[in-house]
Design a protein around this motif. Structure first.
Motif, PDB file in Angstrom:
ATOM      1  N   ASN A  95      -8.923 -55.495 -68.363  1.00 32.55           N
ATOM      2  CA  ASN A  95      -9.051 -56.928 -68.054  1.00 32.55           C
ATOM      3  C   ASN A  95      -9.282 -57.162 -66.559  1.00 32.55           C
ATOM      4  N   VAL A  96     -10.219 -56.384 -65.970  1.00 30.66           N
ATOM      5  CA  VAL A  96     -10.501 -56.539 -64.534  1.00 30.66           C
ATOM      6  C   VAL A  96     -11.144 -57.901 -64.292  1.00 30.66           C
ATOM      7  N   PRO A  97     -10.567 -58.730 -63.425  1.00 30.84           N
ATOM      8  CA  PRO A  97     -11.173 -60.039 -63.170  1.00 30.84           C
ATOM      9  C   PRO A  97     -12.424 -59.911 -62.306  1.00 30.84           C
ATOM     10  N   GLU A  98     -13.098 -61.041 -62.118  1.00 25.32           N
ATOM     11  CA  GLU A  98     -14.338 -61.000 -61.344  1.00 25.32           C
ATOM     12  C   GLU A  98     -14.078 -60.689 -59.873  1.00 25.32           C
ATOM     13  N   GLU A  99     -12.921 -61.090 -59.373  1.00 25.76           N
ATOM     14  CA  GLU A  99     -12.658 -60.903 -57.944  1.00 25.76           C
ATOM     15  C   GLU A  99     -11.347 -60.141 -57.731  1.00 25.76           C
ATOM     16  N   PRO A 100     -11.318 -58.884 -58.102  1.00 25.49           N
ATOM     17  CA  PRO A 100     -10.053 -58.160 -57.990  1.00 25.49           C
ATOM     18  C   PRO A 100      -9.829 -57.609 -56.593  1.00 25.49           C
ATOM     19  N   GLY A 101      -9.628 -58.492 -55.635  1.00 24.74           N
ATOM     20  CA  GLY A 101      -9.527 -58.069 -54.248  1.00 24.74           C
ATOM     21  C   GLY A 101      -8.326 -57.197 -53.942  1.00 24.74           C
ATOM     22  N   ASP A 102      -7.243 -57.384 -54.699  1.00 23.43           N
ATOM     23  CA  ASP A 102      -6.003 -56.694 -54.380  1.00 23.43           C
ATOM     24  C   ASP A 102      -6.152 -55.185 -54.236  1.00 23.43           C
ATOM     25  N   LEU A 103      -7.063 -54.615 -54.998  1.00 28.72           N
ATOM     26  CA  LEU A 103      -7.167 -53.167 -55.032  1.00 28.72           C
ATOM     27  C   LEU A 103      -8.189 -52.630 -54.053  1.00 28.72           C
ATOM     28  N   ASN A 104      -8.848 -53.488 -53.355  1.00 28.80           N
ATOM     29  CA  ASN A 104      -9.881 -53.057 -52.432  1.00 28.80           C
ATOM     30  C   ASN A 104      -9.767 -53.921 -51.192  1.00 28.80           C
ATOM     31  N   PHE A 105      -9.218 -53.323 -50.154  1.00 28.59           N
ATOM     32  CA  PHE A 105      -8.885 -54.098 -48.972  1.00 28.59           C
ATOM     33  C   PHE A 105     -10.117 -54.759 -48.341  1.00 28.59           C
ATOM     34  N   PHE A 106     -11.216 -54.016 -48.294  1.00 28.62           N
ATOM     35  CA  PHE A 106     -12.427 -54.567 -47.705  1.00 28.62           C
ATOM     36  C   PHE A 106     -12.910 -55.777 -48.502  1.00 28.62           C
ATOM     37  N   GLN A 107     -12.865 -55.617 -49.823  1.00 29.66           N
ATOM     38  CA  GLN A 107     -13.281 -56.704 -50.707  1.00 29.66           C
ATOM     39  C   GLN A 107     -12.370 -57.922 -50.531  1.00 29.66           C
ATOM     40  N   GLU A 108     -11.108 -57.650 -50.347  1.00 26.45           N
ATOM     41  CA  GLU A 108     -10.128 -58.723 -50.157  1.00 26.45           C
ATOM     42  C   GLU A 108     -10.477 -59.534 -48.896  1.00 26.45           C
ATOM     43  N   ILE A 109     -10.837 -58.825 -47.827  1.00 22.77           N
ATOM     44  CA  ILE A 109     -11.206 -59.529 -46.591  1.00 22.77           C
ATOM     45  C   ILE A 109     -12.448 -60.384 -46.832  1.00 22.77           C
ATOM     46  N   ARG A 110     -13.420 -59.804 -47.520  1.00 23.80           N
ATOM     47  CA  ARG A 110     -14.638 -60.562 -47.837  1.00 23.80           C
ATOM     48  C   ARG A 110     -14.303 -61.860 -48.576  1.00 23.80           C
ATOM     49  N   MET A 111     -13.469 -61.704 -49.587  1.00 23.46           N
ATOM     50  CA  MET A 111     -13.150 -62.872 -50.409  1.00 23.46           C
ATOM     51  C   MET A 111     -12.432 -63.933 -49.597  1.00 23.46           C
ATOM     52  N   ARG A 112     -11.549 -63.479 -48.735  1.00 25.40           N
ATOM     53  CA  ARG A 112     -10.810 -64.463 -47.924  1.00 25.40           C
ATOM     54  C   ARG A 112     -11.753 -65.194 -46.967  1.00 25.40           C
ATOM     55  N   ILE A 113     -12.675 -64.443 -46.383  1.00 21.25           N
ATOM     56  CA  ILE A 113     -13.639 -65.083 -45.470  1.00 21.25           C
ATOM     57  C   ILE A 113     -14.464 -66.115 -46.240  1.00 21.25           C
ATOM     58  N   LEU A 114     -14.916 -65.725 -47.413  1.00 17.77           N
ATOM     59  CA  LEU A 114     -15.736 -66.650 -48.203  1.00 17.77           C
ATOM     60  C   LEU A 114     -14.945 -67.880 -48.626  1.00 17.77           C
TER      61      LEU A 114
END
Lengths: 397, 181
Positions: free
Chosen positions: A160-179
């Protein structure tokens, strides 16, 4: 015709694939409309300024002087203004790859540090202290830890991976927060000036928004970010030594496990937790914490749990087996599934946590209550993990 | 998805390439949706083109809350419905779809479906009342949940489910009738 139950499958086959010419035509029309729209916007503004100047009771010469002054003011503004923050953070959003160092510091747990690599679309690799290697590929729904010294691999299969699973990928998490923090050209961004950072001349910005509370430092010449610090309630995560768009071998992110490794598998449900998952997290917590509940309701509280388990292992004085460790890891994974339920509650839910001093099994004392969206009554969870619907006036004081 | 947010972010900052990528990613799906709703290839292209034009014109004010695919899907659904409302001839055509579909080369599905079986189904879908067809198309081509469809159409979830179920039942009976013929 096939049996009736296949109709839905057949309907899905009723697809329309447009020709290349059709796409060229439609896309061309859309682009022309965009050009027109942009022309109108600039065209609408420019004549007004011109007309205003020309209609004023001054001579054309004076008008020319005004234009020159206006241009000079514009130039001065450009020269004296600081580089736009949006420009500085852009590489976080556009980079295909990146390498960096992550440092996590906070109260109540030992600091952590690791070297990380990111590759689009959602892959990350980092080294753990002690030589472990973690590879996360969110598209594949897998999280693999390789421990070369023990020739062992731990595979975390995510469902059940969501569309924006930032928690597991730090770089992705930063991207999402910036957006999520957009727009970033307002008063929430403060220019911190220039300083030396790791031998480089750097310019800094402080962003304070609910979605992003951070300091970003960029090389003052290239404007490329070299460090970002993200401030959480009880911890600071720093990403430093950042290099964007470096050549990285795809095999670094391979989820293939070396043949001579033994494999242990854990499972993590990434679906949105419901109230029953939240209660289950409380149950797992209390059962492994000698009947206590968390001291507070925050993400970082998991460290409290881990520290307590480590101490219990130490007290036993026996080296835990691999099976024990795996069991503990699965317990942590299961326990952390339900707590994010709180993060999804809206401000209107008026949630309260009061479990810090309550013992597991206490049916009289409430540990948590909240108002579900659209409800007039509250859901109250008690120390025995029973739940009741309670009106506002009967809530615990 | 995050990729869409990035594309949108780049497009807002002037990248035409980002818009091309958005278009390439969603155009075929939106055309399928519109073609199945309108049962007309040319009209479907018009609708999708209009949706993209209004999207690019308003992109600077646009704040993506959910998914871009969901947003564009809803735009296509709304515009298709407007298209039908404004174009009364469309209704007349809908009534006569069965006959029309056998000869009309503009029928979207005929152009791309070689299978006779699917052509029959396409004609049968075109015969459905618009409300039922809409729910079926949104569910199967728009990949929307009944909850989302219900919210979009301002109906209850049960109504959305009933329209879907009745629609499929009707398709089955239309197709059975055709087989009997």
């Amino acid at each position: 015709m096939r049996p009736a139950e296949d109709i839905d499958k057949l309907i899905k086959k009723l697809r329309y694939k447009a020709s290349v010419e059709t796409h060229d035509r439609v896309l061309g029309n859309v682009m022309r409309a965009l050009d027109e729209s942009e022309k109108q916007k600039t065209g609408a503004a420019a004549p007004d300024i011109w007309r205003t100047i020309m209609k004023s009771p001054i001579t054309k010469l004076a008008a020319a002087a005004i234009i020159i002054i206006a241009v000079s003011i514009g130039l001065n503004q450009i020269i004296s203004s600081t580089p736009a923050f949006a420009e500085v953070i852009q590489p976080f959003l556009t980079a295909r790859t990146a390498t960096f160092k992550v440092t996590i510091e906070g109260k109540g747990f030992p600091g952590q540090e690791y070297d990380g690599m990111f590759m689009e679309p959602c892959r990350m690799r980092h080294t753990q202290p002690g030589g472990g290697i973690v590879i996360v590929d969110l598209e594949q729904g897998k999280f693999v830890t390789l421990i070369p010294q023990l020739k062992q691999a731990v595979v975390l299969e995510m469902i059940n991976v969501p569309e924006e699973p930032g928690d597991l990928n730090f770089f992705q998490e930063i991207r999402m927060r910036i957006l999520k923090a957009q727009p970033l050209d307002d008063e929430s961004v403060e220019f911190l000036g220039e300083k030396k950072l790791d031998g480089q001349s750097a310019i800094g910005y402080r962003v304070q928004k609910p979605e992003l509370d951070a300091t970003v430092w960029a090389n003052s010449e290239s404007k490329m970010p070299i460090q970002i610090e993200i401030f959480e309630e009880s911890m600071t995560v720093t990403m430093s030594n950042i290099v964007f768009d470096v050549e990285l071998d795809e095999t670094l992110f391979s989820l293939d496990i070396p043949k001579d490794y033994s494999v242990k598998t854990l499972r993590k449900d990434l679906s949105e937790p419901k109230e029953e998952d939240f209660i289950e997290s409380f149950r797992i917590w209390a059962e492994h914490m000698d009947g206590k509940f968390p001291s507070k309701m925050h993400r970082s509280t998991v460290n409290e749990f881990i520290k307590y388990q480590q101490e219990k292992i130490k007290e036993r004085g026996i080296e835990p087996s691999v099976e024990d460790i795996m069991q503990m890891q699965q317990t942590i994974v299961d326990m952390t599934h339900g707590f994010p339920f709180v993060e999804a509650l809206t401000p209107g839910s008026d949630w309260h946590y009061a479990g810090a001093d309550v013992r597991f099994g206490d049916a009289e004392t409430a540990i948590f209550w909240y108002r579900p969206e659209g409800s007039i009554t509250y859901r109250v969870i008690y120390g025995d993990l029973s739940v009741k619907d309670v009106s506002e006036e009967n809530l615990p004081k | 998805m995050l990729e869409d947010k990035l594309l949108l972010w780049r497009f807002k900052r002037g990248s035409r390439e980002a818009f091309r990528l958005i278009y390439q990613k969603y155009a075929d799906g939106l055309l399928t949706l519109a073609a199945n709703l309108l049962n007309d290839k040319v009209d479907a292209e018009d609708v999708v083109q209009d949706v993209f034009i209004s999207f690019v014109k308003s992109v600077q004010k646009f704040h993506l809350r959910g998914s871009l695919k969901g947003y564009l899907t809803i735009c296509v659904v709304n515009r298709s419905r407007d298209y039908i409302r404004k174009n009364r001839r469309r209704q007349a055509l809908t009534v006569n779809q069965a006959q029309r579909a056998t000869t009309d080369v503009k029928n979207p599905v005929q152009l791309v479906i070689c299978s006779e079986q699917l052509q029959k189904l396409s004609r049968a879908v075109a015969e459905l009342p618009y409300e039922q067809r809409e729910v079926i198309v949104l569910r199967l081509h728009g990949e929307m949940r009944f909850k989302t469809i219900a919210k979009l159409k301002n109906i209850s979830i049960k109504t959305a489910q009933s329209r879907y179920r009745y629609g499929l039942d009707k398709l089955r009976s239309i197709l059975k009738g055709e087989v009997k013929k």
